[in-house]
Scaffold this active site. Structure first.
Site, PDB file in Angstrom:
ATOM      1  N   GLY A   1       0.817  -1.205   0.000  1.00 12.67           N
ATOM      2  CA  GLY A   1       0.000   0.000   0.000  1.00 12.67           C
ATOM      3  C   GLY A   1       0.850   1.253   0.000  1.00 12.67           C
ATOM      4  N   SER A   2       0.294   2.316   0.561  1.00 11.21           N
ATOM      5  CA  SER A   2       0.937   3.622   0.500  1.00 11.21           C
ATOM      6  C   SER A   2       2.133   3.710   1.442  1.00 11.21           C
ATOM      7  CB  SER A   2      -0.065   4.719   0.876  1.00 11.21           C
ATOM      8  OG  SER A   2      -0.375   4.662   2.261  1.00 11.21           O
TER       9      SER A   2
ATOM     10  N   GLU B   1       5.564  -3.371   1.234  1.00 12.86           N
ATOM     11  CA  GLU B   1       5.872  -2.956  -0.139  1.00 12.86           C
ATOM     12  C   GLU B   1       5.133  -1.653  -0.361  1.00 12.86           C
ATOM     13  OE1 GLU B   1       4.754  -2.298  -3.857  1.00 12.86           O
ATOM     14  OE2 GLU B   1       4.117  -4.401  -3.875  1.00 12.86           O
TER      15      GLU B   1
ATOM     16  N   CYS C   1       2.333  -0.234  -8.901  1.00 11.66           N
ATOM     17  CA  CYS C   1       3.489   0.306  -8.186  1.00 11.66           C
ATOM     18  C   CYS C   1       4.755   0.200  -9.021  1.00 11.66           C
ATOM     19  CB  CYS C   1       3.672  -0.392  -6.854  1.00 11.66           C
ATOM     20  SG  CYS C   1       4.076  -2.121  -7.019  1.00 11.66           S
TER      21      CYS C   1
ATOM     22  N   GLY D   1       0.801   5.055   4.996  1.00 12.17           N
ATOM     23  CA  GLY D   1       0.143   4.038   5.808  1.00 12.17           C
ATOM     24  C   GLY D   1       1.093   2.936   6.224  1.00 12.17           C
ATOM     25  N   GLY D   2       1.958   2.514   5.289  1.00  6.99           N
ATOM     26  CA  GLY D   2       2.907   1.466   5.611  1.00  6.99           C
ATOM     27  C   GLY D   2       3.901   1.887   6.670  1.00  6.99           C
TER      28      GLY D   2
END
Length: 497
Positions: A213-214, A237, A274, A217-218
């Site tokens: 994800g982002s 990732e 991505c 957030g990660g």
């Protein structure tokens, strides 16, 4: 294909409390950790068969929730079941074993060496955060889940808010298949909501986390995992701009093909990969723009993604030294397709220009005078999932130099192809230095992903009966290593995140 009746999507039983889910995951982990690779291979094959059989129900739900085409989703589901079968095959052949055996040696130069046998064991319950842009391949039964099950771990999946009905339906299909196969109850469970996701990361029963994800957030979840009294591995990732360097020979010999390939790659899936090439170094921006075909893109995944894309695009376009070179209005709910331009001089002043991800159909062209300039600005570059060199027909010194420069920053380095499309295979690497991922020594795609969820244990002077089967002498060779994988045919190319 026909959609499932509405009741199939909405009539889900009340979700159990998180504490109950984690208690069940712990019990399931105790059962699967002692299972044989053959048993786990069988379960993965059962799950693949169940997903294939449920395609007529799953794909229409995914289409409604993500706006992705049914053709794209059909291919993605095929990729998802292929990776289940690939892991099953590798488990069955022993190719995922990591075994090292040192028999006792009284003449070892350091002094008498005891019998030591090293293998790996499952970590325990794994928490997986599903991704929004690949609802099957990185969803409830995506690569993180499959590699954790292959490793012998139970899995709790935090559903992505972009496709909750699909997540519930996939989890239901998987649960039924596992029950029919006699698997441990609650081997795979689903939770929803940001609070439960964060609380699960903090909970001592979770032993590792997989996240796609982002970056924002990660990073927050990564900090939660690292800040526990018992810190755990967090395999995130995250964001990536995937730089491409077009060498002088590449532009002179293959200019038209490179421009066409670029346009197809950065707009593929509306730029919601991505691995989208977000930064391209070119010797002549004007000529590059003139060679590009018309730019088109489909709908974004959802309104939230579309808003985030528009904001990020406008922010990048407003930076000093950046101009909009081409912008095709979307209209009717479609996003604008944009190509921005800047120079290596501007990047030297503001390095973040080439590390700021714009998640959507937009890319930044960076004009350079010499490859020295490119190498200089790449020197301050952060980590990235991929780095691509578009060179001439033959690999010349410029191409070698740029491949080396990108290898310092990228997890996958590409010559005269494009980064979109991440095949699932034994040699695949999907990860890179921060912020591409939080664990650059691992991959989230390919069979090596299994090693994220196992840890090494050495057994010293342990009698045969007390050894794990993988390191017993009766397996064959006195000195073992990873097995040689067989070839398993699957979908060509592979659509990767």
């Amino acid at each position: 294909m026909h959609s499932a009746p509405p009741a199939t999507l909405t009539s889900a039983p009340a979700a159990p409390p998180l504490d109950t889910v984690l208690a069940r995951a712990t019990a399931a982990a105790e059962r699967i950790r002692t299972s044989s690779p053959a048993d786990r291979a069988r379960l993965l094959t059962v799950l693949a068969d169940a997903l294939d059989a449920a395609a007529g129900r799953l794909i229409p739900v995914a289409h409604r929730e993500t706006h992705l085409s049914e053709a794209r989703l059909t291919g993605e589901l095929a990729r998802t079941t292929f990776q289940c079968r690939l892991f099953a095959d590798r488990l069955a052949t022993g190719a995922l074993d990591d075994v090292r055996i040192d028999h006792a040696d009284p003449d070892w130069p350091m002094g008498a060496r005891p019998d030591i046998r090293r293998t790996t064991v499952p970590l325990g319950p794994v928490l997986v955060f599903a991704a929004g842009n690949f609802p099957f391949a990185f969803g409830v039964l995506g690569g993180d889940t499959v590699s954790a099950l292959a490793a012998g771990c139970s899995v709790v999946v935090k559903a992505h808010p972009g496709h909750p009905a699909l997540s519930r339906l996939t989890a239901s299909v998987a649960a039924a298949a596992l029950a029919d196969a006699g698997a441990a109850p609650d081997l795979l469970q689903l939770i929803e909501g940001e609070r439960d996701g964060a609380d699960a990361v903090r909970d001592h029963r979770i032993k590792a986390v997989g996240f796609t994800g982002s970056t924002r957030g990660g990073h927050q979840l990564f900090q939660l995992a690292a800040g526990r009294p018992d810190p755990i591995p967090f395999y995130g990732e995250l964001g990536s701009t995937n730089p491409v360097v077009v060498t002088p020979a590449g532009w002179a010999e293959r200019g038209a093909d490179i421009a066409d390939g670029f346009a197809a790659s950065f707009t593929l899936g509306s730029g919601q990969f991505c691995t989208q090439p977000g930064v391209v170094f070119v010797p002549d921006v004007d000529a590059f723009l003139a060679a590009m075909p018309p730019l088109v893109a489909g709908p974004m995944l959802d309104a939230r993604t579309a808003t985030g894309y528009a904001t990020a695009l406008d922010d990048l376009a407003a930076q000093d030294g950046v101009r909009v070179a081409a912008r095709t209005p979307g209209g009717d709910g479609l996003p604008d397709v944009a190509v921005l331009r800047t120079t290596t001089e501007a990047v030297r002043t503001t390095p973040s220009l080439i590390s700021t991800e714009v998640f959507g159909p937009a890319s930044l062209l960076v004009e350079y005078g010499t490859l020295d300039e490119v190498e200089e600005v790449l020197g301050d570059f952060e980590g990235t999932l991929t780095g691509t060199v578009q060179g001439g027909h033959a690999l010349d010194e410029d191409g070698l130099r740029m491949l080396d420069a990108l290898t310092r920053h990228a997890g996958r380095v590409i010559w005269n192809e494009w980064p979109t499309g991440v095949t699932v295979s034994d040699a695949q690497q999907h990860g890179g230095p921060w912020p591409a991922s939080t664990a650059p020594t691992t991959t989230s795609v390919g069979t090596a992903a299994v090693h994220r969820f196992r840890r090494p244990v050495a057994f010293q002077n342990v009698p045969e009966r007390g050894l794990p089967p993988a390191v017993r002498d009766r397996r064959g060779s006195a000195s073992s290593g990873p097995g040689r994988p067989r070839t398993l045919q699957g979908p060509a190319g592979g659509a990767g995140r």
